[in-house]
Design a protein around this motif. Structure first.
Motif, mmCIF file in Angstrom:
data_model
loop_
_atom_site.group_PDB
_atom_site.id
_atom_site.type_symbol
_atom_site.label_atom_id
_atom_site.label_comp_id
_atom_site.label_asym_id
_atom_site.label_seq_id
_atom_site.Cartn_x
_atom_site.Cartn_y
_atom_site.Cartn_z
ATOM 1 N N PRO A 106 0.768 -1.241 0.022
ATOM 2 C CA PRO A 106 0.037 -0.001 0.145
ATOM 3 C C PRO A 106 1.102 1.196 0.096
ATOM 4 C CG PRO A 106 -0.889 -1.603 1.402
ATOM 5 C CD PRO A 106 0.480 -2.161 1.008
ATOM 6 N N ASP A 107 1.815 1.089 0.424
ATOM 7 C CA ASP A 107 2.712 2.478 0.866
ATOM 8 C C ASP A 107 3.913 2.725 -0.213
ATOM 9 O OD1 ASP A 107 1.629 3.423 3.101
ATOM 10 O OD2 ASP A 107 2.823 2.446 4.652
ATOM 11 N N GLN A 108 4.053 1.630 -1.241
ATOM 12 C CA GLN A 108 4.696 1.724 -2.117
ATOM 13 C C GLN A 108 4.664 3.155 -3.208
ATOM 14 O OE1 GLN A 108 7.422 -0.498 -3.529
ATOM 15 N NE2 GLN A 108 7.727 1.564 -4.675
ATOM 16 N N GLY A 109 5.713 3.668 -3.355
ATOM 17 C CA GLY A 109 5.741 4.774 -4.256
ATOM 18 C C GLY A 109 5.399 4.335 -5.767
ATOM 19 N N VAL A 110 4.615 5.071 -6.573
ATOM 20 C CA VAL A 110 4.671 4.805 -7.700
ATOM 21 C C VAL A 110 4.568 5.996 -8.570
ATOM 22 C CG1 VAL A 110 3.045 3.903 -9.665
ATOM 23 C CG2 VAL A 110 3.370 2.817 -7.521
ATOM 24 N N MET A 111 5.435 6.393 -9.772
ATOM 25 C CA MET A 111 5.484 7.557 -10.394
ATOM 26 C C MET A 111 4.496 7.739 -11.561
ATOM 27 S SD MET A 111 8.580 9.536 -12.525
ATOM 28 C CE MET A 111 9.509 9.992 -11.084
ATOM 29 N N ILE A 112 3.541 8.755 -11.585
ATOM 30 C CA ILE A 112 2.571 9.009 -12.439
ATOM 31 C C ILE A 112 2.797 10.407 -13.225
ATOM 32 C CG2 ILE A 112 0.887 7.356 -11.466
ATOM 33 C CD1 ILE A 112 0.840 11.338 -11.076
ATOM 34 N N GLU A 113 2.373 10.294 -14.441
ATOM 35 C CA GLU A 113 2.281 11.781 -15.407
ATOM 36 C C GLU A 113 1.013 12.108 -15.557
ATOM 37 O OE1 GLU A 113 4.089 13.028 -19.831
ATOM 38 O OE2 GLU A 113 4.105 11.048 -19.121
ATOM 39 N N SER A 114 0.709 13.449 -15.230
ATOM 40 C CA SER A 114 -0.449 13.900 -15.677
ATOM 41 C C SER A 114 -0.474 15.545 -15.589
ATOM 42 C CB SER A 114 -1.532 13.757 -14.304
ATOM 43 O OG SER A 114 -1.188 14.587 -13.228
ATOM 44 N N ASP A 115 -1.318 16.069 -16.409
ATOM 45 C CA ASP A 115 -1.531 17.524 -16.457
ATOM 46 C C ASP A 115 -1.817 18.118 -15.023
ATOM 47 O OD1 ASP A 115 -0.887 17.419 -19.281
ATOM 48 O OD2 ASP A 115 -3.066 17.578 -19.539
ATOM 49 N N ALA A 116 -2.513 17.253 -14.260
ATOM 50 C CA ALA A 116 -2.823 17.826 -12.656
ATOM 51 C C ALA A 116 -1.612 18.040 -12.014
ATOM 52 C CB ALA A 116 -3.703 16.722 -12.252
ATOM 53 N N GLU A 198 -4.333 12.266 -2.413
ATOM 54 C CA GLU A 198 -6.050 11.887 -2.752
ATOM 55 C C GLU A 198 -6.371 13.069 -3.772
ATOM 56 O OE1 GLU A 198 -8.193 11.901 0.785
ATOM 57 O OE2 GLU A 198 -7.014 10.004 1.570
ATOM 58 N N GLU A 199 -6.072 14.212 -3.507
ATOM 59 C CA GLU A 199 -6.409 15.354 -4.583
ATOM 60 C C GLU A 199 -5.749 15.202 -5.563
ATOM 61 O OE1 GLU A 199 -5.959 20.344 -5.053
ATOM 62 O OE2 GLU A 199 -5.173 19.219 -3.345
ATOM 63 N N LEU A 200 -4.601 14.611 -6.027
ATOM 64 C CA LEU A 200 -3.929 14.491 -7.135
ATOM 65 C C LEU A 200 -4.721 13.234 -7.871
ATOM 66 C CD1 LEU A 200 -2.059 14.848 -9.319
ATOM 67 C CD2 LEU A 200 -0.294 13.570 -8.174
ATOM 68 N N ALA A 201 -5.006 12.202 -7.200
ATOM 69 C CA ALA A 201 -5.618 11.048 -7.818
ATOM 70 C C ALA A 201 -7.221 11.444 -8.261
ATOM 71 C CB ALA A 201 -5.788 9.844 -6.678
ATOM 72 N N ASP A 202 -7.738 12.224 -7.574
ATOM 73 C CA ASP A 202 -9.275 12.681 -7.853
ATOM 74 C C ASP A 202 -8.972 13.492 -9.452
ATOM 75 O OD1 ASP A 202 -10.393 11.715 -5.776
ATOM 76 O OD2 ASP A 202 -10.489 13.358 -4.678
ATOM 77 N N LEU A 203 -7.942 14.132 -9.410
ATOM 78 C CA LEU A 203 -8.005 14.967 -10.673
ATOM 79 C C LEU A 203 -7.579 14.184 -11.770
ATOM 80 C CD1 LEU A 203 -6.096 18.125 -9.126
ATOM 81 C CD2 LEU A 203 -8.479 18.225 -10.038
ATOM 82 N N ILE A 204 -6.467 13.382 -11.463
ATOM 83 C CA ILE A 204 -6.209 11.955 -12.651
ATOM 84 C C ILE A 204 -7.437 11.474 -13.212
ATOM 85 C CG2 ILE A 204 -4.882 10.223 -13.000
ATOM 86 C CD1 ILE A 204 -2.802 11.151 -11.056
ATOM 87 N N TYR A 205 -8.463 11.256 -12.031
ATOM 88 C CA TYR A 205 -9.845 10.426 -12.475
ATOM 89 C C TYR A 205 -10.417 11.411 -13.526
ATOM 90 C CZ TYR A 205 -14.442 8.698 -12.178
ATOM 91 O OH TYR A 205 -15.434 8.144 -12.299
ATOM 92 N N LEU A 206 -10.664 12.550 -12.889
ATOM 93 C CA LEU A 206 -11.122 13.464 -14.013
ATOM 94 C C LEU A 206 -10.618 13.622 -15.468
ATOM 95 C CD1 LEU A 206 -12.338 16.416 -11.578
ATOM 96 C CD2 LEU A 206 -13.528 14.526 -12.268
ATOM 97 N N ASP A 208 -8.880 11.334 -16.886
ATOM 98 C CA ASP A 208 -9.177 10.123 -17.425
ATOM 99 C C ASP A 208 -10.587 10.075 -18.310
ATOM 100 O OD1 ASP A 208 -6.554 8.905 -16.951
ATOM 101 O OD2 ASP A 208 -7.349 7.792 -15.535
ATOM 102 N N GLU A 209 -11.636 10.721 -17.421
ATOM 103 C CA GLU A 209 -12.971 10.377 -17.784
ATOM 104 C C GLU A 209 -13.248 11.625 -18.955
ATOM 105 O OE1 GLU A 209 -15.984 9.293 -16.425
ATOM 106 O OE2 GLU A 209 -14.015 7.998 -15.824
#
Length: 223
Positions: A106-116, A198-206, A208-209
């Motif tokens: 659960p605490d493993q860091g993962v790098m993501i790329e996004s405009d957010a 959590e905020e960044l994940a929410d923005l990435i969800y948007l 994607d949508e």
């Protein structure tokens, strides 16, 4: 060569047991990949448990870097009675550019790329905990049914490595002893957790949508 393009908490139970592969320092392993997970190395795509100290692994920012230490541990020792907050995070194929399913701490860091991430931090790349991505792109937690061996690799500094085609996995610098902690340079990457993650994940969800042609154009324009 590589072709890369919370709920009700239960009582806490034993989760990690170090093997004889590491001697000294603190008996913990905060990151790592399950045995059999392939990473990009100087030997091609190799299972992480087949690598040894001295082998080189392809990193996101610094090219091929030599492994300086390897640690192994068994996790989810009391599976399936492990507390739900400690359940592994399952990343389905293609969710993070991975060609095979990934199972992460659960605490493993993962790098993501996004405009957010660019808007929030001035950098399109951000490191976020796997737990914070639950609910995004089919990423979910799954009850562990048996203990699993985890392998953590360490380098001279903080690095991000490639796993299973394109997933970017954070490997923090070794700070298991006081000397290493005091001598450590400033980390290259900051791992987002809590509200910021959590905020960044929410923005990435948007994001994607809004990439879905079926989504309402006016809604996406307002995001």
């Amino acid at each position: 060569m590589f072709g890369m393009g919370f709920k009700m908490q239960q009582p806490t139970r034993r989760t990690v047991e170090m093997t004889g592969a590491y001697d000294g320092g603190l008996a913990t392993l905060s990151h790592g990949l399950m045995v059999g997970t392939r990473v990009a190395s100087n030997l091609g795509w190799r299972a992480i448990d087949a690598l040894t100290v001295g082998d080189k692994v392809l990193t996101f920012d610094h090219g091929m870097q030599e492994i300086t230490e390897i640690r192994r541990a068994h996790v989810w020792l009391d599976a399936p009675e492990s507390a739900q907050t400690l359940w592994p995070v399952v990343v389905p194929v293609d969710a993070l550019g991975n060609r095979e399913e990934l199972v992460l701490l659960p605490d493993q860091g993962v790098m993501i790329e996004s405009d957010a991430a660019q808007d929030m931090h001035g950098d399109p790349f951000a490191v976020i905990t796997a737990l914070s991505l639950v609910g995004l792109r089919g990423i979910r937690q799954r009850q562990p049914m048996e203990k699993v061996e985890l392998v953590g690799v360490y380098f001279a500094g903080d690095e991000v490595i490639y796993a299973e085609g394109g997933a970017l996995i954070h490997c923090p610098a070794d700070m298991s002893t006081l000397d290493k902690f005091l001598d450590a340079a400033a980390p290259t990457y900051s791992v987002l957790s809590g509200e910021a993650a959590e905020e960044l994940a929410d923005l990435i969800y948007l994001e994607d949508e809004c990439m879905n042609p079926a989504e309402d154009a006016a809604f996406c324009a307002a995001v």
